[in-house]
Design an enzyme around this catalytic site. Sequence first.
Site, PDB file in Angstrom:
ATOM      1  N   TYR A 146      60.035  94.373  -7.897  1.00 19.87           N
ATOM      2  CA  TYR A 146      58.681  93.883  -7.609  1.00 19.87           C
ATOM      3  C   TYR A 146      57.628  94.606  -8.452  1.00 19.87           C
ATOM      4  O   TYR A 146      56.481  94.164  -8.516  1.00 19.87           O
ATOM      5  CB  TYR A 146      58.328  94.038  -6.114  1.00 19.87           C
ATOM      6  CG  TYR A 146      59.241  93.330  -5.152  1.00 19.87           C
ATOM      7  CD1 TYR A 146      60.194  92.406  -5.588  1.00 19.87           C
ATOM      8  CD2 TYR A 146      59.167  93.584  -3.786  1.00 19.87           C
ATOM      9  CE1 TYR A 146      61.050  91.778  -4.697  1.00 19.87           C
ATOM     10  CE2 TYR A 146      60.017  92.935  -2.887  1.00 19.87           C
ATOM     11  CZ  TYR A 146      60.959  92.046  -3.353  1.00 19.87           C
ATOM     12  OH  TYR A 146      61.795  91.427  -2.459  1.00 19.87           O
TER      13      TYR A 146
ATOM     14  N   LEU B  72      58.268  82.711   6.252  1.00 24.06           N
ATOM     15  CA  LEU B  72      57.304  81.606   6.375  1.00 24.06           C
ATOM     16  C   LEU B  72      57.668  80.508   5.376  1.00 24.06           C
ATOM     17  O   LEU B  72      56.840  79.636   5.073  1.00 24.06           O
ATOM     18  CB  LEU B  72      55.874  82.120   6.124  1.00 24.06           C
ATOM     19  CG  LEU B  72      55.476  83.374   6.925  1.00 24.06           C
ATOM     20  CD1 LEU B  72      54.058  83.800   6.592  1.00 24.06           C
ATOM     21  CD2 LEU B  72      55.644  83.131   8.424  1.00 24.06           C
TER      22      LEU B  72
ATOM     23  N   SER C 164      61.322  85.628   3.145  1.00 22.33           N
ATOM     24  CA  SER C 164      60.575  84.352   3.111  1.00 22.33           C
ATOM     25  C   SER C 164      60.552  83.717   4.507  1.00 22.33           C
ATOM     26  O   SER C 164      60.836  82.521   4.666  1.00 22.33           O
ATOM     27  CB  SER C 164      61.172  83.391   2.081  1.00 22.33           C
ATOM     28  OG  SER C 164      61.272  83.995   0.808  1.00 22.33           O
TER      29      SER C 164
HETATM   30  N1  NAP Z   1      65.857  90.141  -0.943  1.00 20.36           N
HETATM   31  C1  NAP Z   1      65.355  89.173  -1.673  1.00 20.36           C
HETATM   32  O1  NAP Z   1      65.980  88.664  -2.616  1.00 20.36           O
HETATM   33  C2  NAP Z   1      63.979  88.677  -1.346  1.00 20.36           C
HETATM   34  C3  NAP Z   1      63.551  87.424  -1.834  1.00 20.36           C
HETATM   35  C4  NAP Z   1      62.290  86.963  -1.453  1.00 20.36           C
HETATM   36  C5  NAP Z   1      61.477  87.746  -0.623  1.00 20.36           C
HETATM   37  N2  NAP Z   1      61.902  88.974  -0.200  1.00 20.36           N
HETATM   38  C6  NAP Z   1      61.063  89.839   0.674  1.00 20.36           C
HETATM   39  O2  NAP Z   1      60.588  89.044   1.761  1.00 20.36           O
HETATM   40  C7  NAP Z   1      59.167  89.078   1.770  1.00 20.36           C
HETATM   41  C8  NAP Z   1      58.594  87.791   2.343  1.00 20.36           C
HETATM   42  O3  NAP Z   1      59.005  86.659   1.605  1.00 20.36           O
HETATM   43  P1  NAP Z   1      58.061  85.836   0.607  1.00 20.36           P
HETATM   44  O4  NAP Z   1      57.033  86.734   0.038  1.00 20.36           O
HETATM   45  O5  NAP Z   1      58.997  85.142  -0.331  1.00 20.36           O
HETATM   46  O6  NAP Z   1      57.414  84.679   1.488  1.00 20.36           O
HETATM   47  P2  NAP Z   1      56.797  84.484   2.947  1.00 20.36           P
HETATM   48  O7  NAP Z   1      56.610  85.774   3.624  1.00 20.36           O
HETATM   49  O8  NAP Z   1      57.609  83.433   3.597  1.00 20.36           O
HETATM   50  O9  NAP Z   1      55.387  83.809   2.591  1.00 20.36           O
HETATM   51  C9  NAP Z   1      54.377  84.527   1.922  1.00 20.36           C
HETATM   52  C10 NAP Z   1      53.191  83.587   1.683  1.00 20.36           C
HETATM   53  O10 NAP Z   1      52.622  83.171   2.935  1.00 20.36           O
HETATM   54  C11 NAP Z   1      51.243  83.550   2.978  1.00 20.36           C
HETATM   55  N3  NAP Z   1      50.954  83.985   4.348  1.00 20.36           N
HETATM   56  C12 NAP Z   1      51.382  85.102   4.967  1.00 20.36           C
HETATM   57  N4  NAP Z   1      50.983  85.135   6.249  1.00 20.36           N
HETATM   58  C13 NAP Z   1      50.286  84.009   6.452  1.00 20.36           C
HETATM   59  C14 NAP Z   1      49.606  83.477   7.575  1.00 20.36           C
HETATM   60  N5  NAP Z   1      49.615  84.116   8.747  1.00 20.36           N
HETATM   61  N6  NAP Z   1      48.966  82.283   7.432  1.00 20.36           N
HETATM   62  C15 NAP Z   1      48.975  81.610   6.242  1.00 20.36           C
HETATM   63  N7  NAP Z   1      49.614  82.063   5.149  1.00 20.36           N
HETATM   64  C16 NAP Z   1      50.264  83.247   5.260  1.00 20.36           C
HETATM   65  C17 NAP Z   1      51.075  84.656   1.977  1.00 20.36           C
HETATM   66  O11 NAP Z   1      49.737  84.677   1.511  1.00 20.36           O
HETATM   67  P3  NAP Z   1      48.912  86.023   1.128  1.00 20.36           P
HETATM   68  O12 NAP Z   1      49.813  86.907   0.332  1.00 20.36           O
HETATM   69  O13 NAP Z   1      47.776  85.491   0.353  1.00 20.36           O
HETATM   70  O14 NAP Z   1      48.468  86.684   2.392  1.00 20.36           O
HETATM   71  C18 NAP Z   1      52.070  84.244   0.901  1.00 20.36           C
HETATM   72  O15 NAP Z   1      51.507  83.267   0.058  1.00 20.36           O
HETATM   73  C19 NAP Z   1      58.825  89.322   0.297  1.00 20.36           C
HETATM   74  O16 NAP Z   1      57.483  89.672   0.095  1.00 20.36           O
HETATM   75  C20 NAP Z   1      59.829  90.386  -0.034  1.00 20.36           C
HETATM   76  O17 NAP Z   1      59.434  91.636   0.490  1.00 20.36           O
HETATM   77  C21 NAP Z   1      63.152  89.423  -0.529  1.00 20.36           C
END
Ligand code: NAP
Length: 274
Positions: free
Chosen positions: A52, A191, A189
């Site tokens: 990241y 959300l 992910s």
């Molecule tokens: N191990 C892996 O391979 C892997 C892969 C993907 C992700 N991850 C981890 O999992 C975490 C979460 O997954 P992700 O980042 O892919 O997606 P996510 O958490 O499903 O979604 C994040 C998105 O939703 C928005 N958001 C968050 N809370 C919200 C709310 N209450 N209302 C409206 N919108 C909201 C965020 O906006 P803002 O940022 O603008 O607040 C961002 O655009 C990652 O950040 C990472 O740490 C790991």
Amino acid sequence: MTAPTSDDVPRADGMPVLGLGTWENTDPDACANAVATALETGYRHVDTAQAYGNEKSVGDGLAAADVPRDDVFLATKVWADDLAYDDVLESTEESLDALGVDYVDLLYVHWPARAYDPEETLAAFDQLYDEGRIERVGVSNFEPEQVSEAVDVADAPIFANQIELHPLLQQRELREHCAELGVEVVAYSPLARGGVFDVPELTEIAEKHGISEAQVSLAWLREKGVTAIPKATSEHHIRDNWASLSLALDDEDVERIDAIDRTDRRVDPDFAPW
Ligand SMILES: NC(=O)c1ccc[n+]([C@@H]2O[C@H](COP(=O)([O-])OP(=O)(O)OC[C@H]3O[C@@H](n4cnc5c(N)ncnc54)[C@H](OP(=O)(O)O)[C@@H]3O)[C@@H](O)[C@H]2O)c1
């Protein structure tokens, strides 16, 4: 409704079941602010990764918040190119340095790909575990047979498998397999990277409770015994997700979400094992 405090977060074998994700939070100030805001809101679990490019900012947020380091469950991941024995050891030292900590609570193999070799990679994780540089060994994006193999090969327990998981990708078989092996499931992910805001069943349940679809998804994951790490940058999103801890879905809500029959994967690189 009273706002939840850090003491209200249930724990799965020591890991707070709601954490803060940080993927793509690459602006140094925004990332450090999000981490500090989350910790001051009550979060005690932060997820980052070498890939990241923000471990330094996560460390800055950790240092800025008025929360002792030992109260925080900090997780990072070794990237797929750095999974040879020496590279695991070296890159983990770099991560600890960037994060400004002596140990992490959980270190994941980010993907079972590229330089991943179960014997060699997990021997290095075992060494870090024995040295106290990591408190737990995790894997991520592992399919059932790869989880079993890791459990067999590693001396340290495999604590968790971090996988994409949300109402549009429910991963029943993988969840059951991990439960049988005593491996925690961490939902990334959670959300669906914004996809949960576009699902009629989730919107109707959210309207019924007067809350957001994000909270519905996070409460459903908690109901399934899964830890979730939503990424949020703004204080509003950080707080909205935190408030999911106050929400108890009823049986009818859970059954409706269980019945969403979709396979909508949002993270699917060409080196993925599926
Ligand atoms: N191990 C892996 O391979 C892997 C892969 C993907 C992700 N991850 C981890 O999992 C975490 C979460 O997954 P992700 O980042 O892919 O997606 P996510 O958490 O499903 O979604 C994040 C998105 O939703 C928005 N958001 C968050 N809370 C919200 C709310 N209450 N209302 C409206 N919108 C909201 C965020 O906006 P803002 O940022 O603008 O607040 C961002 O655009 C990652 O950040 C990472 O740490 C790991």
